[in-house]
Design a protein around this motif. Sequence first.
Motif, PDB file in Angstrom:
ATOM      1  N   GLN A   1       0.883  -1.208   0.262  1.00 49.27           N
ATOM      2  CA  GLN A   1       0.299  -0.016  -0.246  1.00 49.27           C
ATOM      3  C   GLN A   1       0.951   1.216   0.005  1.00 49.27           C
ATOM      4  OE1 GLN A   1      -3.401  -0.011  -0.293  1.00 49.27           O
ATOM      5  NE2 GLN A   1      -3.576   2.203  -0.325  1.00 49.27           N
TER       6      GLN A   1
ATOM      7  N   LEU B   1     -15.948 -11.074  -4.419  1.00 51.55           N
ATOM      8  CA  LEU B   1     -15.310  -9.952  -3.847  1.00 51.55           C
ATOM      9  C   LEU B   1     -15.433  -9.652  -2.532  1.00 51.55           C
ATOM     10  CD1 LEU B   1     -12.971  -7.786  -4.120  1.00 51.55           C
ATOM     11  CD2 LEU B   1     -14.921  -6.294  -5.237  1.00 51.55           C
ATOM     12  N   ARG B   2     -16.773  -9.621  -1.941  1.00 53.11           N
ATOM     13  CA  ARG B   2     -17.190  -9.373  -0.579  1.00 53.11           C
ATOM     14  C   ARG B   2     -16.683 -10.438   0.007  1.00 53.11           C
ATOM     15  NH1 ARG B   2     -22.815 -10.071   0.950  1.00 53.11           N
ATOM     16  NH2 ARG B   2     -23.013 -10.681  -1.283  1.00 53.11           N
TER      17      ARG B   2
ATOM     18  N   LYS C   1     -13.928 -11.926  -0.110  1.00 58.11           N
ATOM     19  CA  LYS C   1     -12.442 -11.502  -0.022  1.00 58.11           C
ATOM     20  C   LYS C   1     -12.265 -10.724   1.008  1.00 58.11           C
ATOM     21  CE  LYS C   1     -11.366 -13.148  -4.670  1.00 58.11           C
ATOM     22  NZ  LYS C   1     -10.429 -12.725  -5.788  1.00 58.11           N
ATOM     23  N   ILE C   2     -12.786  -9.518   0.879  1.00 56.82           N
ATOM     24  CA  ILE C   2     -12.601  -8.437   1.844  1.00 56.82           C
ATOM     25  C   ILE C   2     -13.520  -8.168   2.943  1.00 56.82           C
ATOM     26  CG2 ILE C   2     -11.524  -7.089  -0.205  1.00 56.82           C
ATOM     27  CD1 ILE C   2     -14.058  -5.408  -0.441  1.00 56.82           C
ATOM     28  N   TRP C   3     -14.693  -8.860   3.198  1.00 62.29           N
ATOM     29  CA  TRP C   3     -15.464  -8.451   4.114  1.00 62.29           C
ATOM     30  C   TRP C   3     -15.504  -9.606   5.279  1.00 62.29           C
ATOM     31  CZ3 TRP C   3     -16.741  -3.669   3.923  1.00 62.29           C
ATOM     32  CH2 TRP C   3     -17.783  -3.158   4.897  1.00 62.29           C
ATOM     33  N   ASP C   4     -15.308  -9.346   6.263  1.00 59.91           N
ATOM     34  CA  ASP C   4     -15.279 -10.314   7.610  1.00 59.91           C
ATOM     35  C   ASP C   4     -16.577 -10.366   8.417  1.00 59.91           C
ATOM     36  OD1 ASP C   4     -14.597 -12.006   9.422  1.00 59.91           O
ATOM     37  OD2 ASP C   4     -12.769 -11.053   9.992  1.00 59.91           O
TER      38      ASP C   4
ATOM     39  N   HIS D   1     -17.038  -5.680   9.536  1.00 55.53           N
ATOM     40  CA  HIS D   1     -15.898  -4.717   9.387  1.00 55.53           C
ATOM     41  C   HIS D   1     -14.894  -5.455   8.247  1.00 55.53           C
ATOM     42  CE1 HIS D   1     -16.976  -1.806  12.368  1.00 55.53           C
ATOM     43  NE2 HIS D   1     -17.059  -2.831  13.294  1.00 55.53           N
ATOM     44  N   PRO D   2     -14.187  -4.496   7.328  1.00 57.53           N
ATOM     45  CA  PRO D   2     -13.380  -5.175   6.341  1.00 57.53           C
ATOM     46  C   PRO D   2     -12.352  -5.823   7.090  1.00 57.53           C
ATOM     47  CG  PRO D   2     -13.671  -2.833   6.054  1.00 57.53           C
ATOM     48  CD  PRO D   2     -14.329  -3.173   7.455  1.00 57.53           C
ATOM     49  N   LYS D   3     -11.967  -7.092   6.580  1.00 60.42           N
ATOM     50  CA  LYS D   3     -10.700  -7.895   7.156  1.00 60.42           C
ATOM     51  C   LYS D   3      -9.587  -7.022   7.340  1.00 60.42           C
ATOM     52  CE  LYS D   3     -12.240 -12.226   4.852  1.00 60.42           C
ATOM     53  NZ  LYS D   3     -11.836 -13.143   4.073  1.00 60.42           N
ATOM     54  N   GLY D   4      -8.858  -7.212   8.496  1.00 60.38           N
ATOM     55  CA  GLY D   4      -7.734  -6.570   8.930  1.00 60.38           C
ATOM     56  C   GLY D   4      -7.915  -5.135   9.546  1.00 60.38           C
ATOM     57  N   SER D   5      -9.133  -4.767   9.434  1.00 59.94           N
ATOM     58  CA  SER D   5      -9.464  -3.342  10.170  1.00 59.94           C
ATOM     59  C   SER D   5      -9.415  -3.426  11.687  1.00 59.94           C
ATOM     60  CB  SER D   5     -10.888  -2.589   9.695  1.00 59.94           C
ATOM     61  OG  SER D   5     -11.839  -3.324  10.291  1.00 59.94           O
TER      62      SER D   5
END
Length: 160
Positions: free
Chosen positions: A28, A142-143, A145-148, A154-158
């Motif tokens: 990033q 996609l959801r 992969k990125i949504w937990d 919350h987004p994964k890893g947030s």
Amino acid sequence: MAKLSIHDEPVDNTAIARPPGQKAQMTQEMAAEIKTASKPKSLGKNLPQLWFGRTPWLIVGRHAQGTFTECRITNAAAQFADWERRNQADLRMLVAVLGQLREAVKSNGGKHCVAICEKKLFPPVIEVFQSTTAKMAVPDNLRGKIWDAEAGGHPKGSTH
């Protein structure tokens, strides 16, 4: 396109070469937003987009009648903390609106909803309606992969 010109300089591509079959990986911290402009613009015009996308670098190519005359690279990340501090009130309102939208979807049984902002009213009003279609704004793959879902949506890893 015919008016565009590029100054020819030899480029060393070895720094970006990778073995065949290996996926390109970028951190990033290396992400950049690339823009073109015929007139100078302040960094402040682009800072909200850069902040939300957590895109640390802004590259602006300036041109005159299709001929690029300057390329400016700015480390916008250095401005993120100050921008966030100055915009706390608006960001808190955004968080509140997103929370209300999330609750509206939950109260609708998790069914698809549509939010409409009526800007002609003062103050602007956001209304939430049940969708007449089951099409999701973000595709399931996609959801996933990125949504937990286990992290309360919350987004994964947030860090929430």
